[in-house]
Each structure stands twice: as structure tokens, then as C-alpha cells.
Design an enzyme around this catalytic site. Sequence first.
Site, PDB file in Angstrom:
ATOM      1  N   SER A 119       0.750  -1.286  -0.033  1.00 54.14           N
ATOM      2  CA  SER A 119      -0.120  -0.008  -0.108  1.00 54.14           C
ATOM      3  C   SER A 119       0.811   1.337  -0.008  1.00 54.14           C
ATOM      4  O   SER A 119       0.370   2.591  -0.207  1.00 54.14           O
ATOM      5  CB  SER A 119      -0.874   0.111   1.024  1.00 54.14           C
ATOM      6  OG  SER A 119      -0.350  -0.388   2.403  1.00 54.14           O
ATOM      7  N   HIS A 140      -2.762  -3.232  -6.239  1.00 58.47           N
ATOM      8  CA  HIS A 140      -3.144  -2.529  -4.773  1.00 58.47           C
ATOM      9  C   HIS A 140      -4.864  -2.709  -4.467  1.00 58.47           C
ATOM     10  O   HIS A 140      -5.522  -1.935  -4.951  1.00 58.47           O
ATOM     11  CB  HIS A 140      -2.757  -1.305  -4.652  1.00 58.47           C
ATOM     12  CG  HIS A 140      -3.088  -0.594  -3.380  1.00 58.47           C
ATOM     13  ND1 HIS A 140      -3.048   0.736  -3.162  1.00 58.47           N
ATOM     14  CD2 HIS A 140      -3.275  -1.343  -2.141  1.00 58.47           C
ATOM     15  CE1 HIS A 140      -3.560   1.169  -1.832  1.00 58.47           C
ATOM     16  NE2 HIS A 140      -3.525  -0.167  -1.381  1.00 58.47           N
ATOM     17  N   GLU A 152      -6.187  -0.413  -7.763  1.00 60.24           N
ATOM     18  CA  GLU A 152      -4.935   0.319  -8.352  1.00 60.24           C
ATOM     19  C   GLU A 152      -3.856  -0.337  -9.011  1.00 60.24           C
ATOM     20  O   GLU A 152      -3.288  -1.468  -8.123  1.00 60.24           O
ATOM     21  CB  GLU A 152      -4.371   1.097  -7.218  1.00 60.24           C
ATOM     22  CG  GLU A 152      -5.225   2.233  -6.747  1.00 60.24           C
ATOM     23  CD  GLU A 152      -4.455   3.195  -5.891  1.00 60.24           C
ATOM     24  OE1 GLU A 152      -4.365   4.391  -6.114  1.00 60.24           O
ATOM     25  OE2 GLU A 152      -3.914   2.738  -4.693  1.00 60.24           O
ATOM     26  N   ASN A 190      -4.318   6.375  -1.319  1.00 59.16           N
ATOM     27  CA  ASN A 190      -3.716   6.886   0.190  1.00 59.16           C
ATOM     28  C   ASN A 190      -3.300   8.405  -0.010  1.00 59.16           C
ATOM     29  O   ASN A 190      -3.235   8.996   0.991  1.00 59.16           O
ATOM     30  CB  ASN A 190      -2.519   6.110   0.641  1.00 59.16           C
ATOM     31  CG  ASN A 190      -3.074   4.635   1.258  1.00 59.16           C
ATOM     32  OD1 ASN A 190      -4.102   4.777   1.955  1.00 59.16           O
ATOM     33  ND2 ASN A 190      -2.417   3.599   1.082  1.00 59.16           N
TER      34      ASN A 190
HETATM   35  P1  NAI Z   1      -1.202  -9.480   7.738  1.00 61.26           P
HETATM   36  O1  NAI Z   1      -0.284  -9.136   8.791  1.00 61.26           O
HETATM   37  O2  NAI Z   1      -2.635  -9.731   8.009  1.00 61.26           O
HETATM   38  O3  NAI Z   1      -0.573 -10.628   6.707  1.00 61.26           O
HETATM   39  C1  NAI Z   1       0.558 -10.454   6.609  1.00 61.26           C
HETATM   40  C2  NAI Z   1       0.794 -12.361   6.222  1.00 61.26           C
HETATM   41  O4  NAI Z   1       2.245 -12.412   5.675  1.00 61.26           O
HETATM   42  C3  NAI Z   1       1.122 -12.940   7.678  1.00 61.26           C
HETATM   43  O5  NAI Z   1       0.241 -13.974   7.802  1.00 61.26           O
HETATM   44  C4  NAI Z   1       2.687 -13.325   7.668  1.00 61.26           C
HETATM   45  O6  NAI Z   1       2.607 -14.658   8.489  1.00 61.26           O
HETATM   46  C5  NAI Z   1       2.968 -13.616   6.341  1.00 61.26           C
HETATM   47  N1  NAI Z   1       4.387 -13.512   5.905  1.00 61.26           N
HETATM   48  C6  NAI Z   1       5.263 -12.523   6.381  1.00 61.26           C
HETATM   49  N2  NAI Z   1       6.501 -12.636   5.816  1.00 61.26           N
HETATM   50  C7  NAI Z   1       6.130 -13.893   4.924  1.00 61.26           C
HETATM   51  C8  NAI Z   1       7.077 -14.405   4.007  1.00 61.26           C
HETATM   52  N3  NAI Z   1       8.379 -14.008   3.749  1.00 61.26           N
HETATM   53  N4  NAI Z   1       6.629 -15.592   3.197  1.00 61.26           N
HETATM   54  C9  NAI Z   1       5.037 -15.897   3.410  1.00 61.26           C
HETATM   55  N5  NAI Z   1       4.388 -15.241   4.092  1.00 61.26           N
HETATM   56  C10 NAI Z   1       4.782 -14.230   4.854  1.00 61.26           C
HETATM   57  O7  NAI Z   1      -1.001  -8.105   6.663  1.00 61.26           O
HETATM   58  P2  NAI Z   1      -2.081  -7.304   5.662  1.00 61.26           P
HETATM   59  O8  NAI Z   1      -2.759  -6.564   6.301  1.00 61.26           O
HETATM   60  O9  NAI Z   1      -2.657  -8.642   4.845  1.00 61.26           O
HETATM   61  O10 NAI Z   1      -1.212  -6.699   4.519  1.00 61.26           O
HETATM   62  C11 NAI Z   1      -0.297  -7.473   3.658  1.00 61.26           C
HETATM   63  C12 NAI Z   1      -0.033  -6.420   2.552  1.00 61.26           C
HETATM   64  O11 NAI Z   1      -0.991  -5.868   2.083  1.00 61.26           O
HETATM   65  C13 NAI Z   1       0.972  -5.406   3.149  1.00 61.26           C
HETATM   66  O12 NAI Z   1       1.671  -5.141   2.105  1.00 61.26           O
HETATM   67  C14 NAI Z   1       0.001  -4.093   3.198  1.00 61.26           C
HETATM   68  O13 NAI Z   1       0.543  -2.887   3.278  1.00 61.26           O
HETATM   69  C15 NAI Z   1      -1.188  -4.487   1.934  1.00 61.26           C
HETATM   70  N6  NAI Z   1      -2.322  -3.772   2.276  1.00 61.26           N
HETATM   71  C16 NAI Z   1      -3.091  -3.953   3.369  1.00 61.26           C
HETATM   72  C17 NAI Z   1      -4.193  -3.178   3.380  1.00 61.26           C
HETATM   73  C18 NAI Z   1      -5.211  -3.601   4.674  1.00 61.26           C
HETATM   74  O14 NAI Z   1      -6.182  -2.576   4.812  1.00 61.26           O
HETATM   75  N7  NAI Z   1      -4.941  -4.298   5.684  1.00 61.26           N
HETATM   76  C19 NAI Z   1      -4.771  -2.614   2.343  1.00 61.26           C
HETATM   77  C20 NAI Z   1      -4.060  -2.758   1.063  1.00 61.26           C
HETATM   78  C21 NAI Z   1      -2.883  -3.114   0.971  1.00 61.26           C
END
Ligand code: NAI
Length: 283
Positions: A119, A140, A152, A190
Amino acid sequence: MTIKKVMVIGAGQMGSGIAQVCAQSGFDVLLNDMNKEALDKGMNRIEKLLARSVEKERMTESDKEATMSRLKPSSMLEDAKDCDLVIEAVVENMDVKTSVFQQLDEITPKHAILASNTSSLPITEICAVTKRPEQVIGMHFMNPVPVMKLVEVIRGLQTSDETFTKIDEMAKQLNKTSVEVNDFPGFVANRVLMPMINEAVYTVYEGVASVEDVDTVMKLGMNHPMGPLTLADFIGLDTCLYIMEVLHEGLGDSKYRPCPLLRKYVSAGWLGRKSGRGFYTYD
Ligand code: NAI
């Protein structure tokens, strides 16, 4: 090249949603996470959401089963060896993402496209750590992915037109509306949303109006479905602060200065809904 098999890396909030919509749209999907517990949780979350859709008659039981049969858990990045597209949705940390993209560059077939759901991190920089920068792109999605229509599609400096077109088409196949965005801090979503939230925090900080009244102005006056401070609590105040810092640093303009009150709340551990307290309190 036609995209048939997709790996989604990161089974968290975003990754599980992305894997779900891909499987629902007929793609073969591997949902990958290095943490077994997170992977199980992500798979269960998808199953539950689909079951709820069946209950509400938005989907038939056989569609649900067909969707689940296209979705497989994966705990090794090597499983991406025959994927046409990988969508990365791991934690928002450049070092972690860089390492994942470098490994994928070695593992995936030459034709594969590598996409990031970041993001706020620069797509051009992610492209540059691979030997195929023209096949790296930003995708995104918005949270919650199965509900929100927007994607996006972010072009890094070296992303090719062919890659852009493929991903733009893919977004349509997922029943989403895509917009083409060039790689600049905050992209569009954002860059527009966060300064509005930050300004709402300033109005409270300067005593212009109360939290509730600022939200009421934006809801009833501007027809926003949710006030900016309610939305900030929902997103997480730490995430809001982090993105304001990305905008401030990346664009170098004082208009993106994070509000001191936002900093103070984050320092106190008042992170919004997830911590039980932000601009509002939650049970
Ligand atoms: P989250 O913390 O819920 O999930 C991330 C997952 O990635 C975790 O389950 C973790 O175990 C796993 N992980 C970490 N390193 C890893 C690796 N090397 N290999 C495999 N799995 C791995 O995070 P979330 O909220 O789902 O965000 C993920 C991405 O999406 C981030 O880049 C965030 O900026 C982006 N994003 C988040 C939004 C939101 O509202 N939460 C909206 C749009 C984008």
C-alpha cells in the site's frame, strides 16, 4: 501467455481475500504463508466467508465447493515453480518484500508476472531487485478484498505495457474495476485519503470541533459512508501514521506532516479498533 495458476503469498487479511476472489473467478490458486498457523487461519477464513455467502444465497453450495477445490495451501515458495502470476501480500516491510521477490525471480517460470499488493512501498524499487523488472507490477487491492471493487494497478518505471495489459485484464476477470497509476508515494488512494484523515485529526487537535462532530460533518455534509476518524480507527492509527510519513518523506512537502495528536495516540498504543481505543473506544 494466459494466466491460469496464481500464487498469493501471505495468508493474512489481504492475502486470504485476494486468494478467495482469484479462486472464485476460476483461477487455480496456491495460498502461501511461512507461518502454519496463519495459513490455517487464512484458509478457514475463506471457507467461512464462502459458507456465509451460501447461507445468504449469494452463492450455491456447489460453487463454494468448486471454489475451494481450486484453492490449495502452500508453505514453500518453491511451489510457485509453475505459476503464471504471483501476488505478494506479506507484511509491509521492504526487506521482507525484497527477499521474497529475489527468491521468486529464481523460482518462477520466465514468463511469470510478479505483483505486489503493497500500500505504500515503491514498486520501482521492488522491480529493480529482480532480473525481470518489466514483469513486476503493483496490484493494490482494497480491504475487505471480496467486497471492494477497486484495484490500483501500479506501473513501476520499468514495467512493460504488456505486463500492465495482462494485469489490467486480470483485474477485470476478478470482477474489479482497475485504475492505472504511476509509481509515486501513496499512489492515488492513500495520497488523497490519508491527508484528509490527517486534516480531520488536526481539526480535533486544534479544538475546531469534537471527534463526533468532525465525523458528522463528513458523513452528512459530504455523504461519506463513514467519518474520517471512524475510518482511521478502522484502518489502524499506526498504519495511518506510517503512510503519512511515507508521503511526507517521499514528496518532501510540509503539507503531509503527520498531526502531533496522531503521533501521540500511536505512542500511547491507541491504535483504533484493533487495540480497543483510538478516537473512539471499543468493547
Ligand atoms: P497481515 O499481517 O494480516 O498478513 C501478512 C501475512 O504475511 C502474515 O500471515 C505473515 O505470516 C505472512 N508473511 C510474512 N512474511 C512472509 C514470507 N516471507 N513468506 C510468506 N508469508 C509471509 O497483513 P495484511 O494487512 O494482509 O497486509 C499485507 C500487505 O497488504 C501489506 O503490504 C499491506 O501494506 C498491504 N495492504 C493492506 C491493506 C489493509 O487494509 N490491511 C490494504 C491494502 C494493502
